[in-house]
Design an enzyme around this catalytic site. Structure first.
Site, short mmCIF file in Angstrom:
data_model
loop_
_atom_site.label_atom_id
_atom_site.label_comp_id
_atom_site.label_asym_id
_atom_site.label_seq_id
_atom_site.Cartn_x
_atom_site.Cartn_y
_atom_site.Cartn_z
N SER A 49 0.80 -1.23 0.00
CA SER A 49 0.00 0.00 0.00
C SER A 49 0.83 1.27 0.00
O SER A 49 0.30 2.34 -0.31
CB SER A 49 -0.95 0.01 1.20
OG SER A 49 -0.22 0.11 2.40
N HIS A 90 1.12 4.32 6.76
CA HIS A 90 0.53 5.19 5.74
C HIS A 90 0.95 6.64 5.96
O HIS A 90 1.49 6.99 7.01
CB HIS A 90 -0.98 5.07 5.72
CG HIS A 90 -1.47 3.83 5.04
ND1 HIS A 90 -2.78 3.45 5.04
CD2 HIS A 90 -0.82 2.88 4.33
CE1 HIS A 90 -2.92 2.32 4.36
NE2 HIS A 90 -1.73 1.95 3.93
N ASP A 115 -7.95 6.23 4.51
CA ASP A 115 -8.04 5.09 5.44
C ASP A 115 -9.28 5.06 6.32
O ASP A 115 -9.33 4.26 7.25
CB ASP A 115 -6.81 5.08 6.35
CG ASP A 115 -5.53 4.77 5.62
OD1 ASP A 115 -5.61 4.36 4.44
OD2 ASP A 115 -4.46 4.94 6.22
#
EC number: 3.4.21.89
Length: 172
Positions: A49, A90, A115
């Site tokens: 990701s 992230h 998210d």
């Protein structure tokens, strides 16, 4: 192998050496945790990701001491979601407010959406207390050993067997 069983002093020395190795590893981990102010100062990237910034298997070094500056947009952070054990790596894409009560929104570089679907039920944003640490360094692909051991549990048995075999052959 049988000679070490017949000599209790040698067996005790081996047991103490093994304990010393384990305690040294534990103390190193705890020392890094205190220095970085993070319960997990080193994490492994488990998914794609965050590509191209970080690849699956990269080892990340975290720092959680924001004494002089706040967590800002663009910073790559590792956070935990309530009720889930897997840390998520992230980037912060939006920030609302300042200080410890600021609301943070994250997104993976390789993801199409933010998210909000990953957060706990009823949670729309992260706060500073949800963040485990900010990424300050990384070592490419070193974490693949961890991924392989977690995805293929039989490898743990093989590795332990090989290590034991090496110890036995070294003693003879």
């Amino acid at each position: 192998m049988l000679s070490s069983l017949q000599n209790p002093r040698q067996a005790a020395a081996q047991l103490l050496n093994f304990g010393l190795i384990l305690s040294t590893a534990f103390m190193t981990w705890k020392g890094l945790s205190v220095i970085a102010d993070s319960p997990s100062p080193i994490v492994v990237v488990l998914s794609g990701s965050m590509e191209p910034a970080f690849q699956r298997g990269d080892l990340l070094v975290l720092w959680n001491r924001n004494l002089f500056s706040e967590t800002n947009v663009g910073e790559v952070v590792v956070y935990n979601v309530k009720g889930k054990d897997i840390p998520i790596v992230h980037r912060i894409v939006r920030k609302f407010g300042t200080g410890p009560d600021a609301k943070l929104l994250t997104k993976g570089d390789n993801n199409a959406a933010d998210d909000t679907e990953l957060y706990a039920r009823g949670q729309d944003y992260l706060t500073r207390k949800d963040i485990v640490g900010s990424v300050v360094a990384y070592i490419p692909f070193v974490g693949y050993v961890t991924i392989m051991l977690s995805e293929h549990p039989w490898l743990k048995t093989v590795m332990l067997g090989l290590m034991g075999l090496m110890v036995v052959m070294q003693r003879e």
